[in-house]
Scaffold this motif. Structure first.
Motif, PDB file in Angstrom:
ATOM      1  N   GLN A 258     -38.047  -6.685  10.432  1.00  0.00           N
ATOM      2  CA  GLN A 258     -38.051  -5.245   9.575  1.00  0.00           C
ATOM      3  C   GLN A 258     -37.287  -4.352  10.726  1.00  0.00           C
ATOM      4  O   GLN A 258     -37.119  -5.090  12.088  1.00  0.00           O
ATOM      5  CB  GLN A 258     -39.598  -5.260   9.417  1.00  0.00           C
ATOM      6  N   LYS A 259     -37.547  -3.232  11.016  1.00  0.00           N
ATOM      7  CA  LYS A 259     -36.290  -2.217  12.471  1.00  0.00           C
ATOM      8  C   LYS A 259     -37.009  -2.952  13.200  1.00  0.00           C
ATOM      9  O   LYS A 259     -35.852  -3.861  13.981  1.00  0.00           O
ATOM     10  CB  LYS A 259     -36.790  -1.171  11.860  1.00  0.00           C
ATOM     11  N   PHE A 260     -38.573  -3.162  13.771  1.00  0.00           N
ATOM     12  CA  PHE A 260     -38.851  -3.880  15.087  1.00  0.00           C
ATOM     13  C   PHE A 260     -39.392  -4.544  15.148  1.00  0.00           C
ATOM     14  O   PHE A 260     -40.067  -5.077  16.487  1.00  0.00           O
ATOM     15  CB  PHE A 260     -39.987  -2.731  15.868  1.00  0.00           C
ATOM     16  N   PHE A 261     -39.806  -5.782  14.306  1.00  0.00           N
ATOM     17  CA  PHE A 261     -40.916  -5.968  14.498  1.00  0.00           C
ATOM     18  C   PHE A 261     -40.575  -7.930  13.196  1.00  0.00           C
ATOM     19  O   PHE A 261     -39.758  -7.622  11.771  1.00  0.00           O
ATOM     20  CB  PHE A 261     -42.414  -5.923  13.814  1.00  0.00           C
ATOM     21  N   PRO A 315     -41.993  -8.872  18.401  1.00  0.00           N
ATOM     22  CA  PRO A 315     -41.239  -7.864  18.402  1.00  0.00           C
ATOM     23  C   PRO A 315     -40.199  -8.519  18.575  1.00  0.00           C
ATOM     24  O   PRO A 315     -39.192  -9.468  18.506  1.00  0.00           O
ATOM     25  CB  PRO A 315     -41.375  -7.075  19.709  1.00  0.00           C
ATOM     26  N   ASN A 316     -38.877  -7.390  16.665  1.00  0.00           N
ATOM     27  CA  ASN A 316     -37.645  -7.612  17.092  1.00  0.00           C
ATOM     28  C   ASN A 316     -37.222  -7.310  18.257  1.00  0.00           C
ATOM     29  O   ASN A 316     -36.079  -6.459  18.354  1.00  0.00           O
ATOM     30  CB  ASN A 316     -37.049  -7.410  16.121  1.00  0.00           C
ATOM     31  N   ASP A 317     -37.302  -8.010  19.659  1.00  0.00           N
ATOM     32  CA  ASP A 317     -36.389  -7.891  20.737  1.00  0.00           C
ATOM     33  C   ASP A 317     -35.503  -8.608  21.601  1.00  0.00           C
ATOM     34  O   ASP A 317     -36.101  -9.919  21.172  1.00  0.00           O
ATOM     35  CB  ASP A 317     -38.183  -7.310  21.651  1.00  0.00           C
ATOM     36  N   TYR A 318     -34.206  -8.635  21.907  1.00  0.00           N
ATOM     37  CA  TYR A 318     -33.925  -8.896  22.108  1.00  0.00           C
ATOM     38  C   TYR A 318     -33.663  -9.448  23.323  1.00  0.00           C
ATOM     39  O   TYR A 318     -33.214 -10.807  23.213  1.00  0.00           O
ATOM     40  CB  TYR A 318     -31.875  -8.030  22.113  1.00  0.00           C
ATOM     41  N   VAL A 332     -31.045  -8.890  15.913  1.00  0.00           N
ATOM     42  CA  VAL A 332     -31.228  -7.379  16.892  1.00  0.00           C
ATOM     43  C   VAL A 332     -29.563  -7.228  16.130  1.00  0.00           C
ATOM     44  O   VAL A 332     -29.037  -7.558  16.587  1.00  0.00           O
ATOM     45  CB  VAL A 332     -31.596  -7.134  17.934  1.00  0.00           C
ATOM     46  N   TYR A 333     -29.355  -6.358  15.547  1.00  0.00           N
ATOM     47  CA  TYR A 333     -27.579  -6.353  15.108  1.00  0.00           C
ATOM     48  C   TYR A 333     -27.312  -4.489  16.075  1.00  0.00           C
ATOM     49  O   TYR A 333     -27.587  -4.078  16.012  1.00  0.00           O
ATOM     50  CB  TYR A 333     -27.885  -5.224  13.573  1.00  0.00           C
ATOM     51  N   LEU A 334     -26.136  -5.147  17.317  1.00  0.00           N
ATOM     52  CA  LEU A 334     -25.765  -4.796  18.233  1.00  0.00           C
ATOM     53  C   LEU A 334     -24.173  -4.395  17.458  1.00  0.00           C
ATOM     54  O   LEU A 334     -23.516  -3.604  18.430  1.00  0.00           O
ATOM     55  CB  LEU A 334     -25.199  -6.318  19.158  1.00  0.00           C
ATOM     56  N   GLY A 335     -23.816  -3.881  16.459  1.00  0.00           N
ATOM     57  CA  GLY A 335     -22.816  -3.325  16.025  1.00  0.00           C
ATOM     58  C   GLY A 335     -21.753  -4.974  15.710  1.00  0.00           C
ATOM     59  O   GLY A 335     -21.832  -6.108  15.845  1.00  0.00           O
ATOM     60  N   TRP A 336     -20.662  -4.254  15.360  1.00  0.00           N
ATOM     61  CA  TRP A 336     -19.779  -4.867  15.030  1.00  0.00           C
ATOM     62  C   TRP A 336     -18.737  -5.637  15.952  1.00  0.00           C
ATOM     63  O   TRP A 336     -18.688  -5.022  16.717  1.00  0.00           O
ATOM     64  CB  TRP A 336     -18.428  -5.284  13.970  1.00  0.00           C
ATOM     65  N   PRO A 448     -30.903   2.932  18.194  1.00  0.00           N
ATOM     66  CA  PRO A 448     -31.717   2.322  16.984  1.00  0.00           C
ATOM     67  C   PRO A 448     -31.954   1.098  16.788  1.00  0.00           C
ATOM     68  O   PRO A 448     -33.228   0.843  15.981  1.00  0.00           O
ATOM     69  CB  PRO A 448     -30.551   2.703  15.513  1.00  0.00           C
ATOM     70  N   ASN A 449     -31.881   0.598  17.214  1.00  0.00           N
ATOM     71  CA  ASN A 449     -32.442  -1.393  17.579  1.00  0.00           C
ATOM     72  C   ASN A 449     -32.777  -1.824  18.907  1.00  0.00           C
ATOM     73  O   ASN A 449     -32.721  -3.206  19.430  1.00  0.00           O
ATOM     74  CB  ASN A 449     -31.276  -1.836  17.608  1.00  0.00           C
TER      75      ASN A 449
END
Length: 609
Positions: A258-261, A315-318, A332-336, A448-449
């Motif tokens: 999920q977004k954060f978990f 948590p979805n914590d980098y 955790v998606y940090l972009g392309w 956002p992430n």
């Protein structure tokens, strides 16, 4: 703002519009109705009930019990609960199946102020399937004996099936701190009766709303996977269809993201393969998505005591995920690329350092803006210097346009000649703007992430990880939503002023001059549902840019620029000076274009004769 700077800004805007078209969220109502029971296991005892219940094996008839041999004796029993509480987790196991029945993250709450639960009977179902003499058997429907012990500070919970034939054991290891739970399957002879080469672990997870914006939650919920070969993959987050992916190659881990978990399972060795699936019912606001994972565990690994796994519920914590296992921080998606690497090695480490100072997050963002503005100062100075040069040349450029009003090619040739004479690179104003684009784009993935911003407030924004709202509309505006984000309005106002300020010294005329006013208005619509932290960052960044531009102008002397240009002009006229490679190539290209045009005109004249 000269023409090339305007072109650079236009390209930036076009790229952002493409991004927003595909990725911008649509706002949904903030409140959700109470969820209904959706899994058969919802009839189990509720969390916190210390009583036990007697259960029968009505699903097993006498013939099947006979076929199940040694396992048949475990088909009936008494369900009991085993509770373990650590600094970060509250976990409850059941002796029926030896599975996790309830798991709560103690240090987090949902946006609605409720306990943040990642496993519960109404939303999660586990199955460990095999066959005994051709009869299907779910090992998670059997009744296990339980034992709780300590190894150093780690709590060990063991669930066992034991008879004269042998034993089958599940062991959970729960450390006092953290979000990882060790899990192993071991065979002491009982599993030799199984007639399959692998066990099939099925995990159904009905993902419930945890955040403010349901649409944004759906757009950030998926199943991620990572193979032993090091390939990261995921199911399309934005699809509204049922999405399925099958894996023939060994898998290292899968995660319900999920977004954060995250709720994940990681193999120490590997899963033999598997299948994952997601689906969504847009009209059901009690559910974000439904997800299912099927994973194959080699029976030999169980027999050889090598079926070791780790559950990660947290948590979805980098920063946290980097310590779990290889590739796990990909959740955790940090972009392309190259945006990903800018975030990973530059922006995010800087953000983490600022967060460690325990400042208010508004101040963290302000300091981040100041640091980045200082880093980008050479590019900003170069861009302003280019604008000043074009302003000095504007009268001569206007004369060329008046001299060749109907011959654009000739006018461009004369402009190139002028640039060469005075030593000006016509794209020097565009390049600095484009070089800043990766930093600009990196922020669209950082904020956002970043779970650090979750439920952090700033002025009227109660949650910087979601949109801020000063007014909820009684209707929904297409492409805008049903709320008004004040940070977006402030950012737009600042950008419009910045554009007006630049237009006072621009050489651009006509529609191009007005283009800068269109983009901020477009951003009102596309940024309205983005995180408040992002729009606040761009508001502060734009204000800092305006101040920076005023300061830079004090160090840009137009009279000095004019004198340098005159000196260059004299050197060229006297046969001195050298052309840059770029200017030489550009001049040659212009000449070739002119020659081609002349030949085309001559061909037309010959054809008419």
């Amino acid at each position: 703002m000269d023409r090339n700077t305007a072109i650079g800004m236009t390209l930036m805007g076009a790229l952002l519009l493409v991004y927003f078209y595909w990725f911008s969220p649509t706002p949904k109502p903030e409140a959700i109705p109470a969820a209904t029971t959706e899994l058969a296991t919802a009839s189990a005892s509720t969390t916190g009930d210390s009583t036990t219940s007697t259960n029968t094996a009505s699903q097993f008839d006498s013939a099947k019990l006979s076929a199940l041999q040694g396992f048949g004796t475990f088909a009936t029993g008494r369900e009991e609960k085993v509770s373990v509480e650590t600094q970060d987790l509250k976990v409850e196991f059941s002796t029926k199946g030896g599975v996790i029945k309830y798991l709560e993250l103690k240090n987090y709450k949902t946006y609605f102020g409720k306990p943040l639960v990642l496993v519960e009977p109404r939303s999660n179902a586990f199955e460990l399937s095999t066959k005994v003499k051709g009869e299907p058997l779910d090992l998670y429907t059997l009744y296990y004996g339980s034992q709780v012990s300590k190894k150093n500070d780690t709590t060990i919970v063991t669930f066992s099936l034991r008879n004269e034939t042998g034993s089958f054991t599940q062991t959970y290891s729960i450390p006092p701190v953290g979000y990882e739970i060790g899990y192993s399957l071991k065979n002491g002879g009982l599993a030799e009766q199984l007639s399959t080469e692998q066990l099939t672990l099925n995990w159904t997870n009905i993902l419930r709303p945890l955040e403010k914006d349901l649409a944004d939650s759906r757009n950030n919920t998926t199943i991620n996977s990572y193979t032993v070969a090091g390939e990261f993959d995921y199911i399309s987050e934005r699809s509204t269809d049922t999405e399925t992916e099958t894996f023939a190659d060994p898998l290292k881990w899968i995660s319900f993201k999920q977004k954060f978990f995250l709720a994940s399972i990681i193999a120490k060795e590997s899963f033999a393969g598997g299948e994952v699936q997601t689906s969504v019912n847009q009209s059901d606001t009690s559910v974000v998505k439904r997800a299912h994972a099927k994973l194959f565990i080699p029976l030999k690994a169980v027999t050889d005591s090598k079926a070791d796994f780790t559950f990660y519920f947290g948590p979805n914590d980098y920063n946290q995920l980097e310590k779990v296992t290889t590739g796990f921080n990909e959740n955790v998606y940090l972009g392309w690329a190259p945006i990903k690497y800018i975030n990973k090695f530059a922006i995010r480490p800087l953000f983490n350092v600022l967060v460690d100072f325990n400042m208010n997050y508004g101040l963290v963002i302000l300091v981040l803006v100041i640091i980045l503005r200082l880093v980008l100062l050479p590019l900003s100075y170069s861009s302003n210097l280019s604008m000043a040069k074009m302003k000095v040349l504007k009268p001569e450029l206007d004369e060329i346009k008046e001299k060749f009003p109907d011959d654009m090619a000739k006018a461009q040739q004369e402009q190139m000649k002028l640039y060469q004479q005075v030593g000006v690179n016509p794209i020097s104003g565009c390049i600095p703007v484009l070089l800043q684009l990766p930093i600009l784009m990196a922020m669209f993935y950082l904020f956002p992430n970043s779970i650090e911003l979750r439920q952090e407030s700033l002025w009227w924004a109660e949650d910087l990880s979601s949109y801020d709202s000063i007014l909820t509309l009684p209707f929904t505006i297409p492409f805008y939503g049903n709320h008004v984000s004040l940070f977006v309005l402030l950012m737009t106002a600042a950008t419009l002023y910045y554009t007006w300020q630049n237009n006072q010294m621009t050489t651009v005329q006509g529609p191009m001059k007005s283009l800068g006013y269109i983009m901020p208005v477009v951003f009102i619509f596309v940024l309205n549902s983005f995180p408040a932290a992002l729009s606040f960052y761009y508001f502060v960044s734009t204000m800092a840019t305006i101040v920076q531009q005023v300061v830079i102008k004090r160090f840009v002397d137009e009279d000095k620029i004019r004198s340098v240009m005159d000196e260059n002009r004299k050197k060229i006229a006297a046969g001195g000076g050298t052309k840059s490679k770029f200017m030489s190539k550009l001049e040659n290209a212009m000449k070739a274009s002119e020659e081609a045009r002349k030949k085309a005109d001559e061909a037309k004249k010959t054809k008419k004769k």
